[in-house]
Design an enzyme around this catalytic site. Structure first.
Site, PDB file in Angstrom:
ATOM      1  N   HIS A 205       0.819  -1.218   0.000  1.00 44.29           N
ATOM      2  CA  HIS A 205       0.000   0.000   0.000  1.00 44.29           C
ATOM      3  C   HIS A 205       0.849   1.264   0.000  1.00 44.29           C
ATOM      4  O   HIS A 205       0.417   2.293  -0.528  1.00 44.29           O
ATOM      5  CB  HIS A 205      -0.943  -0.011   1.211  1.00 44.29           C
ATOM      6  CG  HIS A 205      -2.071  -0.991   1.069  1.00 44.29           C
ATOM      7  ND1 HIS A 205      -3.188  -0.730   0.311  1.00 44.29           N
ATOM      8  CD2 HIS A 205      -2.235  -2.245   1.575  1.00 44.29           C
ATOM      9  CE1 HIS A 205      -4.009  -1.775   0.357  1.00 44.29           C
ATOM     10  NE2 HIS A 205      -3.451  -2.702   1.113  1.00 44.29           N
ATOM     11  N   ASP A 209       0.311   4.307  -2.537  1.00 44.13           N
ATOM     12  CA  ASP A 209       0.189   5.725  -2.186  1.00 44.13           C
ATOM     13  C   ASP A 209       1.183   6.567  -2.983  1.00 44.13           C
ATOM     14  O   ASP A 209       0.856   7.666  -3.443  1.00 44.13           O
ATOM     15  CB  ASP A 209       0.437   5.921  -0.689  1.00 44.13           C
ATOM     16  CG  ASP A 209      -0.704   5.407   0.170  1.00 44.13           C
ATOM     17  OD1 ASP A 209      -1.774   5.111  -0.394  1.00 44.13           O
ATOM     18  OD2 ASP A 209      -0.527   5.293   1.395  1.00 44.13           O
ATOM     19  N   ASP A 235      -8.891   5.088  -5.766  1.00 40.75           N
ATOM     20  CA  ASP A 235      -8.277   5.375  -7.072  1.00 40.75           C
ATOM     21  C   ASP A 235      -9.249   6.119  -7.981  1.00 40.75           C
ATOM     22  O   ASP A 235      -9.208   5.985  -9.199  1.00 40.75           O
ATOM     23  CB  ASP A 235      -7.808   4.078  -7.738  1.00 40.75           C
ATOM     24  CG  ASP A 235      -8.934   3.068  -7.924  1.00 40.75           C
ATOM     25  OD1 ASP A 235     -10.055   3.340  -7.449  1.00 40.75           O
ATOM     26  OD2 ASP A 235      -8.701   2.020  -8.551  1.00 40.75           O
TER      27      ASP A 235
END
Length: 328
Positions: A205, A209, A235
């Site tokens: 993750h 990011d 997203d």
């Protein structure tokens, strides 16, 4: 009175005076320490001469100067007022001096020695006048409000911006939408990334990011001036484009955004790629943000169902690949 008695009385007066001087010095040191502890600067202005008496060292320290590095004078204070605030602050000060207001108060910026800005809350009032009522002395306080202003700006940023990308959040998009619909034609673009899960799963993750941050920078560069770029979360991105649907800028922006998204991303732990489906539709009379976004969302799903990596501009489907470019 004998000479000896007179000498003794003079000696006693000298001792008493020295004691009063020590008490005054001690009181001033305690006042200075107390004021420094609260962040306050206590000052007094002699109006006729312009001389400032500073009762503690906060005034120079707030501007990055050592004690006695600045001459404590009204003119020096005026020179250090931020140019955008100077006239407003001086007007407030002289309004009080001329009796138009019961006290002087101004929240303003001062120029720090290192070129940065120090925010100051300045308060004061006339404390001594001559026989004709003209002001002789003004006493007041400065307090450094820089941290409070920075915190205020951070709160405002969080209230209107996505904390990860810095793009407009939903709250800000609603405000911009209301303003732009009054100004003229407006189109809403809904962008949904394709295969973003394929980045989060193998890379993590944190890398996901990082990709979103890079993408937000690419979208800023790809969109024409006047575009509002926002992130709804995850997203999903939204563009508010202040142009008619038939404008060439809509078509070129769709292509630019697709190229920006489809170009590989260099992440800390490798290279990653994602796709995108974009739906664009024009705001109609009576539309609110939700309705306009829903139509752009439906246009986006036309692309999802016909191979992804493209944009639907109203009923026109475009893609960077040659197999798309049709009117359903």
């Amino acid at each position: 009175m004998s000479e000896n008695a007179l000498k003794q009385q003079i000696q006693n007066l000298k001792k008493h005076n020295a004691r009063l001087v020590r008490i005054a010095r001690d009181a001033r040191n305690k006042l200075s320490a107390a004021l420094d502890g609260t962040g306050l600067c206590l000052w007094q202005l002699d109006v006729p001469s312009g001389k400032l008496i500073i009762f503690n060292r906060r005034w120079g320290a707030m501007l990055g100067y050592q004690p006695k590095a600045l001459s404590a004078h009204f003119d020096v204070w005026r020179e250090h007022l931020h140019e955008d605030d100077r006239q407003r602050v001086l007007d407030a000060f002289y309004d009080h001096l001329h009796g138009k207001t019961p006290f002087y108060e101004a929240l303003h910026r001062m120029q720090h020695k290192n070129g940065t800005v120090t925010w100051v809350l300045d308060r004061g009032r006339v404390t001594d006048r001559d026989a004709s009522g003209a002001p002789l002395k003004v006493t007041g306080t400065h307090i450094d409000m820089t941290k409070e202003k920075q915190y205020e700006e951070q709160l405002a940023l969080l209230a209107n911006h996505d904390p990860l990308t810095g793009l407009a959040n939903r709250h800000a998009l609603l405000q911009h939408f209301a303003e732009l619909t009054l100004a003229g034609p407006l189109c809403v673009a809904f962008i949904d990334l394709d295969d973003f899960k394929a980045v989060n799963d193998p890379f993590g993750h944190r890398s996901g990011d990082e990709l979103l941050i890079q993408l937000s920078q690419r979208l800023r560069a790809a969109c024409p001036e006047g575009t509002v770029i926002g992130r709804l979360g995850g997203d999903e991105f939204v563009l508010l484009l202040p142009f008619e649907l038939s404008s060439l800028l809509i078509n070129s922006t769709a292509h630019s955004c697709l190229r920006a998204i489809l170009s590989p991303f260099e992440l800390d732990n490798g290279e990653a790629s994602v796709g995108a489906s974009i739906g664009i539709d024009e705001v109609q009379g009576g539309d609110d943000f939700v309705n306009a976004l829903m139509r752009a969302d439906r246009a986006m799903y036309h692309i999802k169902h016909t191979g992804k990596n493209g944009a639907a501009i109203g009923k026109i489907l475009i893609s960077l690949s040659p197999r798309h470019e049709e009117t359903p």
